[in-house]
Motif scaffolding. Structure first.
Motif, PDB file in Angstrom:
ATOM      1  N   TYR A  55       0.887  -1.170   0.038  1.00 58.06           N
ATOM      2  CA  TYR A  55      -0.176  -0.044  -0.033  1.00 58.06           C
ATOM      3  C   TYR A  55       0.828   1.166   0.010  1.00 58.06           C
ATOM      4  O   TYR A  55       1.880   1.428   0.787  1.00 58.06           O
ATOM      5  CB  TYR A  55      -1.006   0.185   1.105  1.00 58.06           C
ATOM      6  N   TRP A  56       0.658   2.114  -0.902  1.00 51.41           N
ATOM      7  CA  TRP A  56       1.314   3.233  -1.073  1.00 51.41           C
ATOM      8  C   TRP A  56       0.540   4.513  -0.479  1.00 51.41           C
ATOM      9  O   TRP A  56      -0.572   4.692  -1.195  1.00 51.41           O
ATOM     10  CB  TRP A  56       1.921   3.577  -2.315  1.00 51.41           C
ATOM     11  N   ASN A  57       0.317   5.185   0.538  1.00 49.93           N
ATOM     12  CA  ASN A  57      -0.327   6.065   1.214  1.00 49.93           C
ATOM     13  C   ASN A  57      -2.001   5.572   0.980  1.00 49.93           C
ATOM     14  O   ASN A  57      -2.730   6.139   0.613  1.00 49.93           O
ATOM     15  CB  ASN A  57      -0.393   7.264   0.209  1.00 49.93           C
ATOM     16  N   SER A  58      -2.094   4.358   1.602  1.00 52.55           N
ATOM     17  CA  SER A  58      -3.295   3.821   1.833  1.00 52.55           C
ATOM     18  C   SER A  58      -4.059   3.216   0.545  1.00 52.55           C
ATOM     19  O   SER A  58      -5.217   2.764   0.616  1.00 52.55           O
ATOM     20  CB  SER A  58      -4.250   4.370   2.414  1.00 52.55           C
ATOM     21  N   GLN A  59      -3.232   3.157  -0.660  1.00 55.72           N
ATOM     22  CA  GLN A  59      -3.935   2.951  -1.906  1.00 55.72           C
ATOM     23  C   GLN A  59      -3.144   1.443  -2.230  1.00 55.72           C
ATOM     24  O   GLN A  59      -1.616   1.578  -2.408  1.00 55.72           O
ATOM     25  CB  GLN A  59      -3.627   3.851  -3.027  1.00 55.72           C
ATOM     26  N   LEU A  60      -3.791   0.526  -2.601  1.00 56.09           N
ATOM     27  CA  LEU A  60      -3.162  -0.876  -3.057  1.00 56.09           C
ATOM     28  C   LEU A  60      -2.398  -0.554  -4.268  1.00 56.09           C
ATOM     29  O   LEU A  60      -2.651   0.122  -5.270  1.00 56.09           O
ATOM     30  CB  LEU A  60      -4.375  -1.907  -3.228  1.00 56.09           C
TER      31      LEU A  60
END
Length: 145
Positions: A55-60
């Motif tokens: 996850y990058w800044n809560s994005q998969l």
């Protein structure tokens, strides 16, 4: 006689007040354009879930997408902070794989921080002679982390 002492004490207290305790800080002046920018500093959070998903800044994100995002991070100036946050139950292998990718991208520098990792595991730090040397870059590191 008591009235004279009372008046004298009142006058002395009015003249000699307690000094205020203050810390003086010189703040930067606003720019002429009036654009002060963001009040919070830029930073990115790279997380690994229990099952190994990234996850990058809560994005998969996939590993390929992560590689592109890391390339973009390298060219930003000042470089944003990068917080690495593996889940406590994430495998050591997946965390080591991501750390190897970060080392390949030369992002294991002073902008890199472990976030909450000491709560779960203890990582041994290498000797200073074993650490790779990278070019120093400015880092947009928020305080308190």
């Amino acid at each position: 006689m008591a009235a004279i002492w009372l008046i004298s004490a009142t006058m002395v207290m009015a003249v000699y007040t307690n000094p205020a305790h203050a810390i003086l800080v010189d703040l930067p002046l606003p720019t002429m354009s009036g654009d002060l920018g963001s009040l919070s500093t830029v930073g990115n959070r790279l997380s690994i879930a229990r099952d190994g998903t990234l996850y990058w800044n809560s994005q998969l994100v996939s590993e390929g997408e992560l590689s592109k995002l890391l390339d973009q991070t390298m060219v930003e100036f000042p470089q944003p902070a990068l917080w690495f946050e593996p889940d406590g139950d994430a495998s050591y292998e997946s965390a080591a794989h991501v750390l190897a990718l970060l080392r390949e991208k030369q992002l294991l520098d002073r902008c890199f921080r472990f976030s909450n990792a000491p709560l779960y595991r203890q990582y041994e730090s290498p000797q200073p002679s074993e650490l790779p040397t990278f070019q120093r870059r400015d880092c947009d590191m928020p305080s308190g982390y």
